[in-house]
Design a protein around this motif. Structure first.
Motif, short mmCIF file in Angstrom:
data_model
loop_
_atom_site.label_atom_id
_atom_site.label_comp_id
_atom_site.label_asym_id
_atom_site.label_seq_id
_atom_site.Cartn_x
_atom_site.Cartn_y
_atom_site.Cartn_z
N CYS A 57 0.85 -1.20 0.00
CA CYS A 57 0.00 0.00 0.00
C CYS A 57 0.88 1.25 0.00
O CYS A 57 1.91 1.29 0.68
N VAL A 58 0.45 2.24 -0.75
CA VAL A 58 1.02 3.59 -0.68
C VAL A 58 -0.17 4.50 -0.41
O VAL A 58 -1.06 4.62 -1.26
N ASN A 59 -0.18 5.08 0.78
CA ASN A 59 -1.33 5.84 1.26
C ASN A 59 -2.59 4.99 1.09
O ASN A 59 -2.66 3.91 1.63
N ALA A 60 -3.57 5.43 0.33
CA ALA A 60 -4.84 4.69 0.22
C ALA A 60 -4.86 3.71 -0.95
O ALA A 60 -5.82 2.98 -1.12
N PHE A 61 -3.79 3.67 -1.73
CA PHE A 61 -3.74 2.77 -2.89
C PHE A 61 -3.04 1.47 -2.51
O PHE A 61 -1.91 1.48 -2.03
N CYS A 62 -3.72 0.34 -2.72
CA CYS A 62 -3.15 -0.96 -2.38
C CYS A 62 -3.21 -1.89 -3.58
O CYS A 62 -4.20 -1.91 -4.31
N SER A 63 -2.15 -2.68 -3.76
CA SER A 63 -2.07 -3.61 -4.87
C SER A 63 -0.89 -4.56 -4.65
O SER A 63 0.02 -4.25 -3.88
#
Length: 121
Positions: A57-63
């Motif tokens: 995750c980077v801040n609110a983005f997860c993948s």
């Protein structure tokens, strides 16, 4: 382990000891929260197998897509903003992907992972 600086996705960062374990299979899985994670089955010379489910995750983005994570991290840096990076990994020698997904409760935009004891069900 927390570190102030460093590269989230790098060949020096490993989710398991590659001297002991080797990857048998890897496939994408979607967590109940909608996050695209990766599931690996690894084995050792003794024949033991382990399932590892992980995502970044980077801040609110997860993948679990390393390129997407690197691009999001770079976009924060180019904008002069801070990109808080996390890696989440769950490993088990006993649970299947579905059982692991059943015990993961990821809060939206909170990056909080609550693991429930599967033996209490």
């Amino acid at each position: 382990m927390w570190q102030r600086d460093g590269e989230l996705i790098s060949s020096s960062n490993q989710l398991f000891n590659k001297d002991i374990w080797s990857v048998d299979a890897s496939q994408p899985v979607t967590l109940p929260s909608g996050i695209d994670a990766q599931s690996m089955t690894v084995s050792n010379a003794k024949g033991s197998r382990m399932r590892v489910v992980y995502w970044y995750c980077v801040n609110a983005f997860c993948s679990s897509n390393p390129l997407a994570i690197k691009l999001v991290k770079a976009s924060y840096r180019l904008a002069g903003q801070q990109g808080i990076s996390d890696v989440f990994a769950i490993a088990s020698t006993e649970l299947s992907d579905n059982q692991i997904k059943d015990i993961i409760d990821v809060g939206n935009n909170k990056h909080k992972v609550t693991l429930k004891n599967s033996h209490q069900r």
